[in-house]
Write a protein that holds these residues in place. Structure first.
Motif: not given
Length: 594
Positions: A347-351
């Motif tokens: 899961r990518p680090d998306l903020r």
């Protein structure tokens, strides 16, 4: 709509004059007869013809979207024993290339001989200075049998044993030079002559002659290529990685679906934007970035030391691919996109985050000034009010991929990020200044800033990409030329460009990069977008020792350069504050309620 301007191609009868002799030195093709296909008048010389066909040989992908590229395996400009001989012609150049398909799951590679000839005088070795020119393209049928059990020719190549592009000089009966294409059928696929206009082979021949004629005309009028690709990363490296990523994520992403094809992502795209454009574009950008990072950071295994930050990451696909490939970093945007939830393993680090660059930079400058003052005086008993946390890690790589109003701020944010290896990539789309829209049709970079640029390399960057000591400055983008630029600001106003608003905007961004101490390097990215220029800031102007006081050492140059950048950034911030037009966007949805 059919193009009616200029001469039009004409179909050739089976008994068209000036038939080619058989390939006497080829056992498998010696009995095959050439079939005249199509001819077209051209206004060029034989030298123009050969130069144009060299372009076709070196860049076959320009004539067919189903060809990825042609790798040159051998280039002999003075062949002593060409693999194929033609009575009455002398071979002047032999090139062997390997054609690679753009769809490796469907087609396969093919090696091919590309042979240039000139007509000889009375079958002698001396070429006829005013005679016919000839270029043969001959697939290696033996090699094809190793690629394919049936020895089939791939779809991207005409189903023939040989193609003959021919140049005929003007004569009393034919006042204009002409370009002609003859075909040699495969031994297993006899072809009746003349070819009917509805035949696919005829239509392919028609297209090839038109394209070759266009190249000949370009050579005759002195056409110069204006956009140069593959200056910051080698074409072969990027294309091979692009194909590898497409193949890999066909399986990885589609693992949750029974449709194990790359179409899975296209069919399951959750955004309102064009799926095909964004999917292929982000995979291509990821491939380009990874290759650039390999050359930028060889000591860290191609990893940006502080990771990467995708500013305004949108659908998050680029962050997903980079995270999945093992690159540390994150992306942020104003709101969570529908596609974010679909990215798994990993899961990518998306903020969800909104930043105000003026507030961030003002707080940064204040903290730097405060820290500098505290070193010169007694510590204050009153603690300074904390400002917003700086969101970019030390030595990080900033990405602005169509970042809208944040695009012009990327160079300033990189300049304020701590570390000596900070860098950024800007791919501008919508035209924003630091405050407001960019509406100018022309733009000039003052000569004083151009004087700080390192010297451009004297030769193009090789296929391995740029080394640590080369600066591919792209003329006529902004790099000065001796005829238009003097390093003295009093003698020259600087470099300007009149290629429209988007071209002027790139100059504006380059100027900002220079004011922030970065050498702006431009690349025409191979992505499916009309806004396909990337600007890379990876080197500082003081690393070359220019743009600072002479006689200083490396440490002094860097210190002087960093102080100058602080002054420039502070001045840019004051300009924005005077205009008062910048407004940070609030995060959308529930994220904006906090």
């Amino acid at each position: 709509m059919k193009d009616s301007k200029g001469p039009q191609p004409t179909a050739l009868p089976a008994d068209a004059p000036s038939s080619l002799p058989r390939l006497a030195s080829s056992e498998s093709l010696s009995s095959a007869q050439w079939i005249p296909c199509v001819a077209l008048d051209v206004e060029c010389t034989r030298e123009h013809f050969h130069a144009a066909l060299l372009d076709l040989v070196f860049q076959p992908e320009l004539s067919s979207s189903t060809i990825l590229r042609g790798d040159i395996l051998q280039d002999d400009e003075q062949p002593l024993s060409p693999p194929l001989s033609l009575p009455g012609y002398r071979c002047t150049r032999r090139i062997r290339r390997r054609l690679l398909p753009s769809r490796p799951s469907i087609d396969w590679a093919m090696e091919q001989e590309c042979l240039s000839y000139n007509a000889a005088i009375n079958d002698e070795e001396a070429p006829d200075q005013d005679g016919e020119g000839l270029v043969l393209l001959v697939p290696d049928l033996e090699q094809l049998r190793q690629e394919d059990p049936d020895g089939r020719i791939p779809y991207y190549h005409p189903q023939v044993a040989a193609l003959a592009f021919r140049y005929f000089p003007p004569t009393s009966s034919m006042p204009s030079p002409s370009l002609r294409l003859d075909l040699m059928p495969l031994p297993s696929q006899p072809v009746a002559a003349p070819l009917p206009p509805s035949d696919r082979l005829y239509r392919t021949g028609l297209m090839l002659v038109k394209y070759a004629a266009k190249l000949c005309k370009g050579q005759a009028v002195g056409w110069q290529k204006r956009v140069h690709h593959d200056l910051l990363a080698g074409k072969e490296e990027v294309q091979d990685l692009y194909q590898e990523l497409k193949t890999k994520y066909t399986a990885d992403i589609a693992a949750q679906s029974p449709r194990i094809t790359f179409r899975w992502m296209l069919h399951n795209w959750r955004e309102s934007t064009d799926a095909a454009k964004h999917v292929f574009e982000d995979v291509a950008i990821a491939a380009w970035l990874i290759i650039v990072w390999r050359h930028m950071y060889p000591d860290t295994g191609g990893q940006p030391p502080g990771g990467f930050v995708d500013v305004g990451c949108g659908n998050g696909l680029l962050v997903f691919i980079l995270n999945a490939e093992g690159y540390r970093g994150y992306g942020f945007d104003l709101r969570e996109r529908k596609s974010w939830a679909g990215y798994t393993s990993p899961r990518p680090d998306l903020r969800v985050e909104s930043i105000s660059p003026p507030a961030l930079i003002a707080a940064h400058l204040a903290s730097v000034s405060s820290a500098s003052s505290s070193r010169l005086s007694e510590p204050s008993s009153r603690a300074a009010a904390p400002g917003p946390e700086w969101p970019f890690p030390r030595d990080s790589f900033l990405i602005g991929n169509h970042a809208d109003e944040l695009t012009p701020w990327l160079a300033l944010l990189a300049a304020c990020t701590p570390g000596e290896r900070v860098a950024f990539l800007n791919i501008p789309c919508c035209l924003h200044e630091l405050s407001g829209r960019f509406e100018r049709q022309t733009y000039s970079i003052p000569a004083a800033y151009l004087a700080s640029l390192p010297t451009a390399p004297t030769s193009p960057v090789d296929s391995a990409g740029a080394s640590a000591t080369t600066y591919p400055l792209l003329t006529p983008f902004y790099a000065p030329t001796p005829s238009t630029f003097s390093p003295s600001p009093s003698k020259d106003p600087g470099a300007s460009i009149t290629g429209g608003r988007y071209a002027a905007y790139q100059l504006y961004l380059a100027h900002l990069a220079l004011r922030c101490g970065f050498v702006p390097e431009r690349e025409a990215l191979r992505i499916p977008s009309t806004k396909n220029f990337g600007m890379l800031g990876r080197k500082r102007v003081w690393d070359d020792g220019k743009g600072t006081e002479g006689g200083l050492g490396a440490e002094e140059r860097r210190s002087e350069g960093e102080e100058r950048v602080k002054r420039e950034v502070a001045e840019l911030l004051r300009e924005v504050e005077r205009k008062g037009e910048w407004k940070a966007r609030r995060p959308e949805g529930k994220a904006g309620e906090h």
